[in-house]
Scaffold this motif. Structure first.
Motif, PDB file in Angstrom:
ATOM      1  N   LYS A 105       0.835  -1.206   0.000  1.00 43.42           N
ATOM      2  CA  LYS A 105       0.000   0.000   0.000  1.00 43.42           C
ATOM      3  C   LYS A 105       0.874   1.262   0.000  1.00 43.42           C
ATOM      4  O   LYS A 105       0.649   2.202  -0.777  1.00 43.42           O
ATOM      5  CB  LYS A 105      -0.913  -0.014   1.235  1.00 43.42           C
ATOM      6  CG  LYS A 105      -1.763   1.239   1.414  1.00 43.42           C
ATOM      7  CD  LYS A 105      -2.567   1.141   2.707  1.00 43.42           C
ATOM      8  CE  LYS A 105      -3.300   2.447   3.008  1.00 43.42           C
ATOM      9  NZ  LYS A 105      -4.016   2.399   4.306  1.00 43.42           N
ATOM     10  N   ILE A 106       1.902   1.263   0.875  1.00 41.98           N
ATOM     11  CA  ILE A 106       2.812   2.412   0.945  1.00 41.98           C
ATOM     12  C   ILE A 106       3.540   2.571  -0.386  1.00 41.98           C
ATOM     13  O   ILE A 106       3.663   3.677  -0.926  1.00 41.98           O
ATOM     14  CB  ILE A 106       3.817   2.228   2.097  1.00 41.98           C
ATOM     15  CG1 ILE A 106       3.089   2.218   3.435  1.00 41.98           C
ATOM     16  CG2 ILE A 106       4.882   3.315   2.066  1.00 41.98           C
ATOM     17  CD1 ILE A 106       3.959   1.811   4.618  1.00 41.98           C
ATOM     18  N   LYS A 107       4.027   1.458  -0.911  1.00 33.64           N
ATOM     19  CA  LYS A 107       4.770   1.475  -2.176  1.00 33.64           C
ATOM     20  C   LYS A 107       3.914   2.076  -3.291  1.00 33.64           C
ATOM     21  O   LYS A 107       4.355   2.948  -4.043  1.00 33.64           O
ATOM     22  CB  LYS A 107       5.187   0.045  -2.531  1.00 33.64           C
ATOM     23  CG  LYS A 107       5.931  -0.106  -3.859  1.00 33.64           C
ATOM     24  CD  LYS A 107       6.271  -1.575  -4.090  1.00 33.64           C
ATOM     25  CE  LYS A 107       6.827  -1.822  -5.478  1.00 33.64           C
ATOM     26  NZ  LYS A 107       8.194  -1.269  -5.632  1.00 33.64           N
ATOM     27  N   ASN A 108       2.670   1.630  -3.392  1.00 36.58           N
ATOM     28  CA  ASN A 108       1.773   2.105  -4.455  1.00 36.58           C
ATOM     29  C   ASN A 108       1.494   3.604  -4.316  1.00 36.58           C
ATOM     30  O   ASN A 108       1.503   4.344  -5.310  1.00 36.58           O
ATOM     31  CB  ASN A 108       0.456   1.325  -4.435  1.00 36.58           C
ATOM     32  CG  ASN A 108       0.640  -0.119  -4.887  1.00 36.58           C
ATOM     33  OD1 ASN A 108       1.610  -0.434  -5.580  1.00 36.58           O
ATOM     34  ND2 ASN A 108      -0.272  -0.996  -4.492  1.00 36.58           N
ATOM     35  N   GLN A 109       1.241   4.058  -3.079  1.00 39.26           N
ATOM     36  CA  GLN A 109       0.896   5.470  -2.879  1.00 39.26           C
ATOM     37  C   GLN A 109       2.091   6.376  -3.165  1.00 39.26           C
ATOM     38  O   GLN A 109       1.931   7.453  -3.747  1.00 39.26           O
ATOM     39  CB  GLN A 109       0.367   5.683  -1.461  1.00 39.26           C
ATOM     40  CG  GLN A 109      -1.014   5.072  -1.271  1.00 39.26           C
ATOM     41  CD  GLN A 109      -1.689   5.512   0.020  1.00 39.26           C
ATOM     42  OE1 GLN A 109      -2.377   4.740   0.655  1.00 39.26           O
ATOM     43  NE2 GLN A 109      -1.503   6.751   0.413  1.00 39.26           N
ATOM     44  N   ILE A 110       3.273   5.919  -2.769  1.00 30.96           N
ATOM     45  CA  ILE A 110       4.461   6.742  -3.005  1.00 30.96           C
ATOM     46  C   ILE A 110       4.801   6.763  -4.491  1.00 30.96           C
ATOM     47  O   ILE A 110       5.107   7.814  -5.064  1.00 30.96           O
ATOM     48  CB  ILE A 110       5.644   6.239  -2.155  1.00 30.96           C
ATOM     49  CG1 ILE A 110       5.395   6.626  -0.695  1.00 30.96           C
ATOM     50  CG2 ILE A 110       6.968   6.831  -2.651  1.00 30.96           C
ATOM     51  CD1 ILE A 110       6.422   6.144   0.273  1.00 30.96           C
ATOM     52  N   GLU A 111       4.747   5.609  -5.126  1.00 28.69           N
ATOM     53  CA  GLU A 111       5.087   5.555  -6.552  1.00 28.69           C
ATOM     54  C   GLU A 111       4.128   6.387  -7.387  1.00 28.69           C
ATOM     55  O   GLU A 111       4.532   7.026  -8.370  1.00 28.69           O
ATOM     56  CB  GLU A 111       5.098   4.097  -7.026  1.00 28.69           C
ATOM     57  CG  GLU A 111       6.283   3.318  -6.479  1.00 28.69           C
ATOM     58  CD  GLU A 111       6.358   1.876  -6.958  1.00 28.69           C
ATOM     59  OE1 GLU A 111       7.387   1.226  -6.699  1.00 28.69           O
ATOM     60  OE2 GLU A 111       5.372   1.399  -7.580  1.00 28.69           O
ATOM     61  N   SER A 112       2.859   6.427  -6.988  1.00 26.46           N
ATOM     62  CA  SER A 112       1.900   7.242  -7.747  1.00 26.46           C
ATOM     63  C   SER A 112       2.132   8.730  -7.516  1.00 26.46           C
ATOM     64  O   SER A 112       1.779   9.562  -8.346  1.00 26.46           O
ATOM     65  CB  SER A 112       0.456   6.866  -7.367  1.00 26.46           C
ATOM     66  OG  SER A 112       0.188   7.227  -6.023  1.00 26.46           O
ATOM     67  N   THR A 113       2.755   9.059  -6.372  1.00 27.71           N
ATOM     68  CA  THR A 113       3.038  10.463  -6.055  1.00 27.71           C
ATOM     69  C   THR A 113       4.304  10.963  -6.726  1.00 27.71           C
ATOM     70  O   THR A 113       4.342  12.065  -7.284  1.00 27.71           O
ATOM     71  CB  THR A 113       3.171  10.657  -4.521  1.00 27.71           C
ATOM     72  OG1 THR A 113       1.935  10.283  -3.907  1.00 27.71           O
ATOM     73  CG2 THR A 113       3.507  12.104  -4.173  1.00 27.71           C
ATOM     74  N   ILE A 114       5.373  10.141  -6.685  1.00 29.85           N
ATOM     75  CA  ILE A 114       6.673  10.620  -7.166  1.00 29.85           C
ATOM     76  C   ILE A 114       7.029  10.130  -8.561  1.00 29.85           C
ATOM     77  O   ILE A 114       7.971  10.627  -9.183  1.00 29.85           O
ATOM     78  CB  ILE A 114       7.806  10.244  -6.181  1.00 29.85           C
ATOM     79  CG1 ILE A 114       8.013   8.718  -6.122  1.00 29.85           C
ATOM     80  CG2 ILE A 114       7.524  10.803  -4.793  1.00 29.85           C
ATOM     81  CD1 ILE A 114       9.192   8.294  -5.255  1.00 29.85           C
ATOM     82  N   GLY A 115       6.295   9.117  -9.073  1.00 31.07           N
ATOM     83  CA  GLY A 115       6.570   8.615 -10.414  1.00 31.07           C
ATOM     84  C   GLY A 115       7.847   7.816 -10.520  1.00 31.07           C
ATOM     85  O   GLY A 115       8.471   7.760 -11.586  1.00 31.07           O
TER      86      GLY A 115
END
Length: 436
Positions: free
Chosen positions: A396-406
């Motif tokens: 969940k953390i990985k997905n949210q961060i990756e969607s934020t920072i690309g």
């Protein structure tokens, strides 16, 4: 909460009046550095500019920039505009790489510093009935003594405890009835944890206000600290090269930090082209001091990224406001061609109930490819969950961060209290590409 204004004349004057004062003071400052600082005289002559070219604040753009490296190259006293017999105080940066930057103050400079800090504290509602616990470092670091002099000027009771010794911090906070806590936001977060682990009841403390600065922090971290300490958290901004804390400050509306622009003229430039940007554009913050005697600074590149707003604040102040800095141009990480600021990661984490605000970014280069790993503490109640649930949280953390920072990121969940706490400025990034 309603706060007053310390110096209504300067903090609420019209834009035309402010520009007139800035222009007069800038002309005096340019004269001072041209005739008293050989370095500035040489820089101005190289740029083909003399004091006669500077008629108003609009002419700032004609002058050369100053950088931290310039201060280091002229170490220790090469940029001072007064003889040492008139310098009554010396401060210096930590100097973590190479020589520290040294700053000197005349007696009048100390008076100006006290004045801008009085404005800062008054903006947070601090006055003569308050007890200010100053947990910024004293000594060569400007934080502790800057708050100290401002606190005394507004008539508050100052507790100069300095940083560290957390157990004693809590004891005096309780016994002295501290109403104001001044420290870095990361240390405030640590103190909140320490209160929870102590025998103290938060209701036994009289804290109501926090004055936090000296490192970048997000609004989400502000909300987190306010919730945990049950206070109103105010942001302050400053640089030792300009004066120390007191350059700009929050008011009760927290819609940007008011710059004491009768003393420090701000500009926003494009960090690549060095062109001055129009109002509201995001860029690098540049300051010129116009009342300092010991170490006047012309067009100092802060490396901090922000915007400026010149409309009148709801509090009544007409001082220009700077947005909370999104990061520093020299703190920016470039990973696989993508620009990343640690504050972007922090914002995501603080929106999640399962994690604490304590994290560490580790950047490496493996097989010529940059990798990003995030170590983040999980709240104790979630760390006890099943392995499968922790794995789901990591995803969940990985997905949210990756969607934020690309960018792809490896997430490593760690136990509570395992990431090293700081009593000063927190370390958020380890860039192993720069090592070895």
């Amino acid at each position: 909460m309603k706060t007053s204004i310390w110096n209504r004349h300067f903090e609420t004057m019209s834009r035309d009046q402010m520009k007139q004062i800035q222009s007069e003071r800038l002309r005096e400052t340019v004269d001072r550095v041209y005739y008293n600082v050989p370095y500035y005289r040489a820089k101005m002559q190289e740029a083909g500019v003399g004091p006669e070219y500077i008629k108003s604040a609009d002419d700032l753009k004609l002058l050369p920039f100053t950088t931290k490296q310039d201060l280091r190259d002229n170490y220790p006293f090469g940029l001072f505009a007064l003889p040492m017999s008139e310098i009554i105080r010396l401060h210096a940066s930590s100097g973590t790489t190479g020589r520290p930057t040294v700053v000197g103050y005349s007696r009048r400079d100390i008076a100006v510093w006290s004045e801008v800090m009085a404005r800062t504290l008054t903006g947070a509602g601090v006055g003569k009935d308050d007890f200010i616990q100053i947990a910024y470092g004293y000594g060569l670091f400007t934080g502790g003594l800057g708050l100290h002099y401002g606190g005394e000027k507004v008539g508050a009771s100052v507790i100069p405890i300095s940083g560290g010794n957390t157990k004693r911090q809590l004891q005096l906070m309780h016994d002295f009835g501290s109403t104001v806590l001044a420290c870095t936001p990361s240390y405030a977060s640590y103190l909140a944890e320490a209160i929870d682990e102590s025998s103290l009841d938060r209701e036994d403390l009289k804290l109501k206000v926090g004055i936090f600065g000296a490192e970048p922090w997000t609004d989400n971290m502000r909300f987190e600290i306010e919730k945990k300490l049950q206070i109103k958290a105010f942001d302050i901004y400053g640089l030792s090269e300009i004066i120390g804390p007191g350059v700009s400050f929050d008011c009760e509306y927290q819609c940007g930090l008011h710059i004491n622009e009768d003393h420090f003229i701000p500009e926003i430039i494009d960090p690549d082209t060095l062109d001055v940007l129009p109002e509201g554009e995001l860029g690098e913050l540049v300051f010129s001091t116009v009342t300092k005697e010991g170490l006047p600074i012309i067009r100092y590149r802060t490396r901090d990224l922000t915007r400026l707003h010149y409309d009148t604040c709801k509090c009544g102040r007409t001082l220009v406001r700077m947005e909370k800095c999104t990061g520093r141009s020299d703190d920016m990480l470039i990973i696989r061609g993508v620009n990343l600021f640690p504050s972007q990661i922090e914002s995501v984490l603080l929106e999640m109930d399962e994690t604490t605000p304590h994290y560490l970014l580790v950047v490496e280069r493996i097989n010529n490819l940059d990798t990003l790993e995030l170590h983040v503490e999980v709240e104790d109640r979630f760390y006890q969950d099943k392995i499968s649930e922790l794995q789901n949280l990591g995803k969940k953390i990985k997905n949210q961060i990756e969607s934020t920072i690309g960018l792809s990121v490896n997430v490593k969940l760690v136990e509570p209290k395992t990431i090293e706490r700081s009593e000063g400025k927190a370390t958020r990034v380890i860039d192993k590409r720069k090592m070895g």
